[in-house]
Design a protein around this motif. Structure first.
Motif, PDB file in Angstrom:
ATOM      1  N   MET A   1       0.768  -0.938  -0.147  1.00  0.00           N
ATOM      2  CA  MET A   1      -0.115  -0.032   0.404  1.00  0.00           C
ATOM      3  C   MET A   1       1.337   1.309   0.337  1.00  0.00           C
ATOM      4  O   MET A   1       0.266   2.240  -0.015  1.00  0.00           O
ATOM      5  CB  MET A   1      -1.503   0.091   1.359  1.00  0.00           C
ATOM      6  N   SER A   2       2.126   1.468   0.115  1.00  0.00           N
ATOM      7  CA  SER A   2       3.063   2.276   0.505  1.00  0.00           C
ATOM      8  C   SER A   2       3.303   3.187  -1.075  1.00  0.00           C
ATOM      9  O   SER A   2       3.102   3.844  -0.506  1.00  0.00           O
ATOM     10  CB  SER A   2       4.499   1.631   0.955  1.00  0.00           C
ATOM     11  N   ASP A   3       3.100   2.281  -2.145  1.00  0.00           N
ATOM     12  CA  ASP A   3       3.143   3.118  -3.313  1.00  0.00           C
ATOM     13  C   ASP A   3       1.829   3.933  -3.943  1.00  0.00           C
ATOM     14  O   ASP A   3       1.586   4.938  -3.436  1.00  0.00           O
ATOM     15  CB  ASP A   3       2.987   2.357  -4.539  1.00  0.00           C
ATOM     16  N   LEU A   4       0.472   3.487  -3.227  1.00  0.00           N
ATOM     17  CA  LEU A   4      -0.771   3.911  -3.068  1.00  0.00           C
ATOM     18  C   LEU A   4      -0.985   4.896  -2.576  1.00  0.00           C
ATOM     19  O   LEU A   4      -0.632   6.059  -3.130  1.00  0.00           O
ATOM     20  CB  LEU A   4      -1.801   2.488  -3.129  1.00  0.00           C
ATOM     21  N   ASN A   5      -0.045   5.157  -1.619  1.00  0.00           N
ATOM     22  CA  ASN A   5       0.047   5.963   0.118  1.00  0.00           C
ATOM     23  C   ASN A   5       0.123   7.205  -1.330  1.00  0.00           C
ATOM     24  O   ASN A   5       0.442   8.562  -0.753  1.00  0.00           O
ATOM     25  CB  ASN A   5       0.291   5.611   0.820  1.00  0.00           C
ATOM     26  N   ASN A   6       2.259   6.933  -1.640  1.00  0.00           N
ATOM     27  CA  ASN A   6       2.451   8.289  -1.831  1.00  0.00           C
ATOM     28  C   ASN A   6       1.639   9.047  -3.062  1.00  0.00           C
ATOM     29  O   ASN A   6       1.953   9.661  -3.262  1.00  0.00           O
ATOM     30  CB  ASN A   6       4.529   7.435  -3.028  1.00  0.00           C
ATOM     31  N   ARG A   7       1.154   7.520  -3.874  1.00  0.00           N
ATOM     32  CA  ARG A   7       0.009   9.095  -4.950  1.00  0.00           C
ATOM     33  C   ARG A   7      -1.194   9.684  -4.863  1.00  0.00           C
ATOM     34  O   ARG A   7      -1.037  10.569  -5.249  1.00  0.00           O
ATOM     35  CB  ARG A   7       0.053   6.737  -5.613  1.00  0.00           C
ATOM     36  N   VAL A   8      -1.287   9.489  -3.389  1.00  0.00           N
ATOM     37  CA  VAL A   8      -3.128   9.946  -2.761  1.00  0.00           C
ATOM     38  C   VAL A   8      -2.178  10.922  -2.023  1.00  0.00           C
ATOM     39  O   VAL A   8      -2.325  12.234  -2.552  1.00  0.00           O
ATOM     40  CB  VAL A   8      -3.503   8.877  -1.904  1.00  0.00           C
ATOM     41  N   LYS A   9      -0.737  11.200  -1.680  1.00  0.00           N
ATOM     42  CA  LYS A   9      -0.105  12.208  -1.106  1.00  0.00           C
ATOM     43  C   LYS A   9       0.361  13.567  -2.411  1.00  0.00           C
ATOM     44  O   LYS A   9       0.019  14.072  -1.985  1.00  0.00           O
ATOM     45  CB  LYS A   9       1.408  11.790  -0.607  1.00  0.00           C
ATOM     46  N   GLU A  10       0.394  12.340  -3.674  1.00  0.00           N
ATOM     47  CA  GLU A  10       1.182  13.272  -4.661  1.00  0.00           C
ATOM     48  C   GLU A  10      -0.285  14.246  -5.461  1.00  0.00           C
ATOM     49  O   GLU A  10      -0.155  15.968  -5.224  1.00  0.00           O
ATOM     50  CB  GLU A  10       1.461  12.602  -5.896  1.00  0.00           C
TER      51      GLU A  10
END
Length: 91
Positions: A1-10
């Protein structure tokens, strides 16, 4: 989920034009709206919520309930928002 979290933050940073914020500055479990007892959180308001909801819908193709309390729990933090997106999208 880390990659998704980063995309959400972006998406949060870009859609709300948070100039001095990087993805690393956003704590995954911290509140998106308001702040917690540690002072963590983005402190966003209701106007930001509308803009963010539209940006998330456009970027990830998910819709949110019109029931305020239900939508509010999905936008509690980057972690909860990412979990909702993962649950409601393919791949």
């Amino acid at each position: 989920m880390s990659d998704l979290n980063n995309r959400v933050k972006e998406v949060i940073i870009e859609s709300l034009e948070l100039e001095d914020v990087t993805p690393a500055d956003i704590v995954d479990s911290a509140p998106i709206f308001g702040k917690n007892e540690k002072g963590e959180g983005l402190g966003l308001d209701s106007i930001d919520a509308l803009e963010l909801g539209i940006a998330i819908k456009e970027k990830f193709g998910v819709s949110f309930s019109s029931v305020k309390e239900e939508a509010k729990k999905h936008f509690a933090s980057v972690d909860t928002l990412s979990a909702y997106i993962a649950e409601h999208t393919e791949g």
